[in-house]
Design a protein around this motif. Structure first.
Motif, PDB file in Angstrom:
ATOM      1  N   GLU A  28       0.818  -1.219   0.000  1.00 28.13           N
ATOM      2  CA  GLU A  28       0.000   0.000   0.000  1.00 28.13           C
ATOM      3  C   GLU A  28       0.853   1.272   0.000  1.00 28.13           C
ATOM      4  OE1 GLU A  28      -0.392  -2.420   2.564  1.00 28.13           O
ATOM      5  OE2 GLU A  28      -1.829  -3.478   1.305  1.00 28.13           O
ATOM      6  N   CYS A  29       2.094   1.158   0.427  1.00 28.60           N
ATOM      7  CA  CYS A  29       2.986   2.323   0.472  1.00 28.60           C
ATOM      8  C   CYS A  29       3.849   2.455  -0.777  1.00 28.60           C
ATOM      9  CB  CYS A  29       3.876   2.254   1.714  1.00 28.60           C
ATOM     10  SG  CYS A  29       2.946   2.459   3.240  1.00 28.60           S
ATOM     11  N   ALA A  30       3.785   1.498  -1.657  1.00 24.80           N
ATOM     12  CA  ALA A  30       4.559   1.551  -2.901  1.00 24.80           C
ATOM     13  C   ALA A  30       3.858   2.489  -3.884  1.00 24.80           C
ATOM     14  CB  ALA A  30       4.692   0.163  -3.495  1.00 24.80           C
ATOM     15  N   CYS A  31       4.627   3.338  -4.537  1.00 20.52           N
ATOM     16  CA  CYS A  31       4.008   4.293  -5.452  1.00 20.52           C
ATOM     17  C   CYS A  31       4.630   4.299  -6.852  1.00 20.52           C
ATOM     18  CB  CYS A  31       4.072   5.694  -4.862  1.00 20.52           C
ATOM     19  SG  CYS A  31       5.750   6.323  -4.685  1.00 20.52           S
ATOM     20  N   MET A  32       5.823   3.750  -6.994  1.00 18.44           N
ATOM     21  CA  MET A  32       6.551   3.882  -8.262  1.00 18.44           C
ATOM     22  C   MET A  32       5.821   3.246  -9.448  1.00 18.44           C
ATOM     23  SD  MET A  32       9.142   5.783  -7.694  1.00 18.44           S
ATOM     24  CE  MET A  32      10.273   5.548  -9.051  1.00 18.44           C
ATOM     25  N   THR A  33       5.245   2.076  -9.261  1.00 21.33           N
ATOM     26  CA  THR A  33       4.546   1.422 -10.361  1.00 21.33           C
ATOM     27  C   THR A  33       3.342   2.252 -10.801  1.00 21.33           C
ATOM     28  OG1 THR A  33       5.278  -0.743  -9.598  1.00 21.33           O
ATOM     29  CG2 THR A  33       3.416  -0.710 -11.104  1.00 21.33           C
ATOM     30  N   GLY A  34       2.682   2.868  -9.840  1.00 17.35           N
ATOM     31  CA  GLY A  34       1.554   3.733 -10.174  1.00 17.35           C
ATOM     32  C   GLY A  34       1.981   5.010 -10.875  1.00 17.35           C
ATOM     33  N   LEU A  35       3.124   5.530 -10.472  1.00 21.18           N
ATOM     34  CA  LEU A  35       3.630   6.754 -11.100  1.00 21.18           C
ATOM     35  C   LEU A  35       4.187   6.500 -12.501  1.00 21.18           C
ATOM     36  CD1 LEU A  35       5.545   8.427  -8.121  1.00 21.18           C
ATOM     37  CD2 LEU A  35       3.447   9.238  -9.215  1.00 21.18           C
ATOM     38  N   PHE A  36       4.763   5.314 -12.677  1.00 19.94           N
ATOM     39  CA  PHE A  36       5.460   5.012 -13.930  1.00 19.94           C
ATOM     40  C   PHE A  36       5.001   3.681 -14.518  1.00 19.94           C
ATOM     41  CE2 PHE A  36       8.366   7.530 -11.244  1.00 19.94           C
ATOM     42  CZ  PHE A  36       8.432   8.675 -12.024  1.00 19.94           C
ATOM     43  N   PRO A  37       3.777   3.636 -15.059  1.00 20.31           N
ATOM     44  CA  PRO A  37       3.326   2.409 -15.708  1.00 20.31           C
ATOM     45  C   PRO A  37       4.194   2.066 -16.923  1.00 20.31           C
ATOM     46  CG  PRO A  37       1.506   3.947 -15.363  1.00 20.31           C
ATOM     47  CD  PRO A  37       2.778   4.681 -15.057  1.00 20.31           C
ATOM     48  N   GLU A  38       4.250   0.804 -17.253  1.00 20.69           N
ATOM     49  CA  GLU A  38       5.155   0.341 -18.315  1.00 20.69           C
ATOM     50  C   GLU A  38       4.843   0.939 -19.687  1.00 20.69           C
ATOM     51  OE1 GLU A  38       8.411  -1.248 -19.986  1.00 20.69           O
ATOM     52  OE2 GLU A  38       7.966  -1.184 -17.847  1.00 20.69           O
ATOM     53  N   LYS A  39       3.592   1.070 -20.036  1.00 18.41           N
ATOM     54  CA  LYS A  39       3.250   1.569 -21.379  1.00 18.41           C
ATOM     55  C   LYS A  39       3.782   2.983 -21.632  1.00 18.41           C
ATOM     56  CE  LYS A  39      -0.531   1.795 -24.660  1.00 18.41           C
ATOM     57  NZ  LYS A  39      -1.964   1.584 -24.880  1.00 18.41           N
ATOM     58  N   PRO A  40       3.560   3.947 -20.735  1.00 16.39           N
ATOM     59  CA  PRO A  40       4.154   5.273 -20.968  1.00 16.39           C
ATOM     60  C   PRO A  40       5.680   5.256 -20.887  1.00 16.39           C
ATOM     61  CG  PRO A  40       2.485   5.388 -19.225  1.00 16.39           C
ATOM     62  CD  PRO A  40       2.613   3.963 -19.620  1.00 16.39           C
ATOM     63  N   LEU A  41       6.249   4.368 -20.065  1.00 13.61           N
ATOM     64  CA  LEU A  41       7.717   4.258 -20.021  1.00 13.61           C
ATOM     65  C   LEU A  41       8.257   3.809 -21.373  1.00 13.61           C
ATOM     66  CD1 LEU A  41       8.519   2.657 -16.538  1.00 13.61           C
ATOM     67  CD2 LEU A  41       9.114   4.945 -17.327  1.00 13.61           C
ATOM     68  N   ARG A  42       7.618   2.807 -21.963  1.00 18.26           N
ATOM     69  CA  ARG A  42       8.054   2.325 -23.284  1.00 18.26           C
ATOM     70  C   ARG A  42       7.908   3.428 -24.335  1.00 18.26           C
ATOM     71  NH1 ARG A  42       5.097  -2.334 -22.067  1.00 18.26           N
ATOM     72  NH2 ARG A  42       3.523  -1.676 -23.577  1.00 18.26           N
ATOM     73  N   THR A  44       7.947   6.664 -23.837  1.00 14.69           N
ATOM     74  CA  THR A  44       8.971   7.683 -23.562  1.00 14.69           C
ATOM     75  C   THR A  44      10.326   7.205 -24.068  1.00 14.69           C
ATOM     76  OG1 THR A  44       7.741   8.494 -21.658  1.00 14.69           O
ATOM     77  CG2 THR A  44      10.087   9.054 -21.748  1.00 14.69           C
ATOM     78  N   ASP A  45      10.649   5.945 -23.838  1.00 15.45           N
ATOM     79  CA  ASP A  45      11.914   5.401 -24.341  1.00 15.45           C
ATOM     80  C   ASP A  45      11.986   5.443 -25.869  1.00 15.45           C
ATOM     81  OD1 ASP A  45      13.576   4.846 -22.157  1.00 15.45           O
ATOM     82  OD2 ASP A  45      12.566   2.944 -21.749  1.00 15.45           O
ATOM     83  N   ALA A  46      10.869   5.191 -26.533  1.00 15.44           N
ATOM     84  CA  ALA A  46      10.857   5.256 -27.997  1.00 15.44           C
ATOM     85  C   ALA A  46      11.169   6.676 -28.479  1.00 15.44           C
ATOM     86  CB  ALA A  46       9.508   4.783 -28.536  1.00 15.44           C
ATOM     87  N   VAL A  47      10.609   7.673 -27.796  1.00 15.98           N
ATOM     88  CA  VAL A  47      10.893   9.072 -28.142  1.00 15.98           C
ATOM     89  C   VAL A  47      12.375   9.368 -27.911  1.00 15.98           C
ATOM     90  CG1 VAL A  47      10.469  11.475 -27.469  1.00 15.98           C
ATOM     91  CG2 VAL A  47       8.550   9.882 -27.729  1.00 15.98           C
ATOM     92  N   LEU A  48      12.909   8.908 -26.795  1.00 18.30           N
ATOM     93  CA  LEU A  48      14.318   9.162 -26.482  1.00 18.30           C
ATOM     94  C   LEU A  48      15.243   8.406 -27.428  1.00 18.30           C
ATOM     95  CD1 LEU A  48      14.189   9.256 -22.577  1.00 18.30           C
ATOM     96  CD2 LEU A  48      14.091  11.165 -24.203  1.00 18.30           C
ATOM     97  N   ASP A  49      14.829   7.235 -27.902  1.00 17.61           N
ATOM     98  CA  ASP A  49      15.611   6.506 -28.910  1.00 17.61           C
ATOM     99  C   ASP A  49      15.776   7.363 -30.168  1.00 17.61           C
ATOM    100  OD1 ASP A  49      15.893   4.200 -27.354  1.00 17.61           O
ATOM    101  OD2 ASP A  49      14.230   3.144 -28.344  1.00 17.61           O
ATOM    102  N   THR A  50      14.671   7.954 -30.601  1.00 18.06           N
ATOM    103  CA  THR A  50      14.707   8.810 -31.792  1.00 18.06           C
ATOM    104  C   THR A  50      15.606  10.015 -31.561  1.00 18.06           C
ATOM    105  OG1 THR A  50      12.487   8.094 -32.428  1.00 18.06           O
ATOM    106  CG2 THR A  50      13.278  10.162 -33.379  1.00 18.06           C
ATOM    107  N   PHE A  51      15.443  10.656 -30.419  1.00 17.48           N
ATOM    108  CA  PHE A  51      16.270  11.818 -30.074  1.00 17.48           C
ATOM    109  C   PHE A  51      17.750  11.442 -30.076  1.00 17.48           C
ATOM    110  CE2 PHE A  51      18.399  14.034 -26.448  1.00 17.48           C
ATOM    111  CZ  PHE A  51      18.520  15.284 -27.032  1.00 17.48           C
ATOM    112  N   GLU A  52      18.087  10.362 -29.419  1.00 14.90           N
ATOM    113  CA  GLU A  52      19.495   9.933 -29.360  1.00 14.90           C
ATOM    114  C   GLU A  52      20.042   9.624 -30.748  1.00 14.90           C
ATOM    115  OE1 GLU A  52      19.510   6.714 -26.559  1.00 14.90           O
ATOM    116  OE2 GLU A  52      19.158   8.063 -24.865  1.00 14.90           O
ATOM    117  N   GLY A  53      19.191   9.095 -31.612  1.00 16.71           N
ATOM    118  CA  GLY A  53      19.618   8.814 -32.977  1.00 16.71           C
ATOM    119  C   GLY A  53      19.951  10.072 -33.762  1.00 16.71           C
ATOM    120  N   GLN A  54      19.368  11.180 -33.374  1.00 14.47           N
ATOM    121  CA  GLN A  54      19.603  12.449 -34.067  1.00 14.47           C
ATOM    122  C   GLN A  54      20.805  13.206 -33.515  1.00 14.47           C
ATOM    123  OE1 GLN A  54      15.792  14.289 -33.514  1.00 14.47           O
ATOM    124  NE2 GLN A  54      14.902  13.259 -35.276  1.00 14.47           N
ATOM    125  N   LEU A  55      21.292  12.814 -32.355  1.00 14.84           N
ATOM    126  CA  LEU A  55      22.389  13.551 -31.721  1.00 14.84           C
ATOM    127  C   LEU A  55      23.684  13.522 -32.520  1.00 14.84           C
ATOM    128  CD1 LEU A  55      21.898  12.585 -27.969  1.00 14.84           C
ATOM    129  CD2 LEU A  55      21.499  14.819 -29.027  1.00 14.84           C
TER     130      LEU A  55
END
Length: 126
Positions: A28-42, A44-55
Protein backbone atom coordinates in the motif's frame (compact mmCIF):
# COMPACT_ATOMS: atom_id res chain seq x y z
CA UNK A 1 26.82 9.47 -20.64
CA UNK A 2 23.63 11.10 -19.46
CA UNK A 3 21.28 8.62 -17.84
CA UNK A 4 17.79 8.47 -19.22
CA UNK A 5 15.19 9.40 -16.66
CA UNK A 6 13.31 6.23 -17.59
CA UNK A 7 16.29 4.20 -16.36
CA UNK A 8 16.08 5.90 -12.99
CA UNK A 9 12.30 5.46 -12.86
CA UNK A 10 12.61 1.74 -13.63
CA UNK A 11 15.28 1.43 -10.97
CA UNK A 12 12.86 2.93 -8.43
CA UNK A 13 10.18 0.45 -9.47
CA UNK A 14 12.62 -2.45 -9.04
CA UNK A 15 13.75 -1.15 -5.64
CA UNK A 16 10.18 -0.99 -4.41
CA UNK A 17 9.46 -4.49 -5.70
CA UNK A 18 12.53 -5.79 -3.86
CA UNK A 19 11.46 -4.03 -0.67
CA UNK A 20 7.98 -5.52 -0.93
CA UNK A 21 9.47 -8.98 -1.53
CA UNK A 22 11.77 -8.54 1.47
CA UNK A 23 8.88 -7.42 3.63
CA UNK A 24 10.38 -4.01 4.35
CA UNK A 25 7.68 -2.14 2.42
CA UNK A 26 3.98 -2.80 2.48
CA UNK A 27 2.40 -2.80 -0.99
CA UNK A 28 0.00 0.00 0.00
CA UNK A 29 2.99 2.32 0.47
CA UNK A 30 4.56 1.55 -2.90
CA UNK A 31 4.01 4.29 -5.45
CA UNK A 32 6.55 3.88 -8.26
CA UNK A 33 4.55 1.42 -10.36
CA UNK A 34 1.55 3.73 -10.17
CA UNK A 35 3.63 6.75 -11.10
CA UNK A 36 5.46 5.01 -13.93
CA UNK A 37 3.33 2.41 -15.71
CA UNK A 38 5.16 0.34 -18.32
CA UNK A 39 3.25 1.57 -21.38
CA UNK A 40 4.15 5.27 -20.97
CA UNK A 41 7.72 4.26 -20.02
CA UNK A 42 8.05 2.32 -23.28
CA UNK A 43 6.58 5.23 -25.25
CA UNK A 44 8.97 7.68 -23.56
CA UNK A 45 11.91 5.40 -24.34
CA UNK A 46 10.86 5.26 -28.00
CA UNK A 47 10.89 9.07 -28.14
CA UNK A 48 14.32 9.16 -26.48
CA UNK A 49 15.61 6.51 -28.91
CA UNK A 50 14.71 8.81 -31.79
CA UNK A 51 16.27 11.82 -30.07
CA UNK A 52 19.49 9.93 -29.36
CA UNK A 53 19.62 8.81 -32.98
CA UNK A 54 19.60 12.45 -34.07
CA UNK A 55 22.39 13.55 -31.72
CA UNK A 56 25.28 12.25 -33.80
CA UNK A 57 24.41 14.54 -36.69
CA UNK A 58 24.26 17.69 -34.60
CA UNK A 59 27.96 18.34 -33.95
CA UNK A 60 28.20 20.63 -37.01
CA UNK A 61 24.58 21.75 -37.03
CA UNK A 62 23.45 25.31 -36.62
CA UNK A 63 21.41 26.41 -33.64
CA UNK A 64 18.21 26.48 -35.68
CA UNK A 65 18.62 22.81 -36.58
CA UNK A 66 19.42 21.88 -32.96
CA UNK A 67 16.40 23.79 -31.67
CA UNK A 68 14.28 21.90 -34.25
CA UNK A 69 15.49 18.58 -32.80
CA UNK A 70 14.70 19.79 -29.28
CA UNK A 71 11.26 20.92 -30.42
CA UNK A 72 10.54 17.53 -32.01
CA UNK A 73 11.53 15.60 -28.88
CA UNK A 74 9.47 17.91 -26.64
CA UNK A 75 6.40 17.65 -28.88
CA UNK A 76 6.78 13.87 -29.01
CA UNK A 77 7.04 13.72 -25.20
CA UNK A 78 3.95 15.94 -24.95
CA UNK A 79 2.15 13.48 -27.25
CA UNK A 80 3.12 10.60 -24.93
CA UNK A 81 1.67 12.54 -22.02
CA UNK A 82 -1.52 13.36 -23.91
CA UNK A 83 -1.92 9.71 -24.99
CA UNK A 84 -1.90 8.79 -21.31
CA UNK A 85 -4.46 11.39 -20.28
CA UNK A 86 -1.89 13.94 -19.12
CA UNK A 87 -0.60 11.76 -16.31
CA UNK A 88 2.58 10.28 -17.80
CA UNK A 89 4.87 13.27 -17.27
CA UNK A 90 4.38 15.57 -14.33
CA UNK A 91 6.56 18.60 -13.51
CA UNK A 92 9.36 16.62 -11.84
CA UNK A 93 9.56 14.17 -14.74
CA UNK A 94 9.60 17.01 -17.27
CA UNK A 95 12.46 18.67 -15.41
CA UNK A 96 14.41 15.39 -15.44
CA UNK A 97 13.78 15.09 -19.17
CA UNK A 98 14.95 18.68 -19.77
CA UNK A 99 18.10 17.93 -17.84
CA UNK A 100 18.65 14.77 -19.87
CA UNK A 101 18.13 16.56 -23.19
CA UNK A 102 20.58 19.32 -22.26
CA UNK A 103 23.19 16.90 -20.89
CA UNK A 104 22.90 14.75 -24.01
CA UNK A 105 23.35 17.75 -26.29
CA UNK A 106 26.33 18.97 -24.27
CA UNK A 107 27.95 15.52 -24.38
CA UNK A 108 27.67 15.66 -28.16
CA UNK A 109 29.43 19.02 -28.30
CA UNK A 110 26.33 21.16 -28.58
CA UNK A 111 26.36 23.69 -25.73
CA UNK A 112 23.09 25.28 -26.75
CA UNK A 113 22.03 26.51 -23.32
CA UNK A 114 25.44 28.05 -22.65
CA UNK A 115 25.53 29.81 -26.04
CA UNK A 116 22.11 31.32 -25.53
CA UNK A 117 22.37 32.07 -21.82
CA UNK A 118 19.52 29.71 -21.04
CA UNK A 119 18.96 27.73 -17.90
CA UNK A 120 18.73 23.99 -18.43
CA UNK A 121 14.95 24.02 -18.04
CA UNK A 122 14.49 26.99 -20.36
CA UNK A 123 15.79 24.95 -23.28
CA UNK A 124 12.38 23.47 -23.91
CA UNK A 125 10.25 26.53 -23.13
CA UNK A 126 9.70 27.57 -26.73
Amino acid sequence: MAERPTTSWRHGIAEEAAEIAAGTLVPECACMTGLFPEKPLRATDAVLDTFEGQLAGLDDAGDEQVFAVVERVVLALNAVDEAHEGSALETDEREELCDYIDQSLTEHGVALTARHGLGRYQLTDK
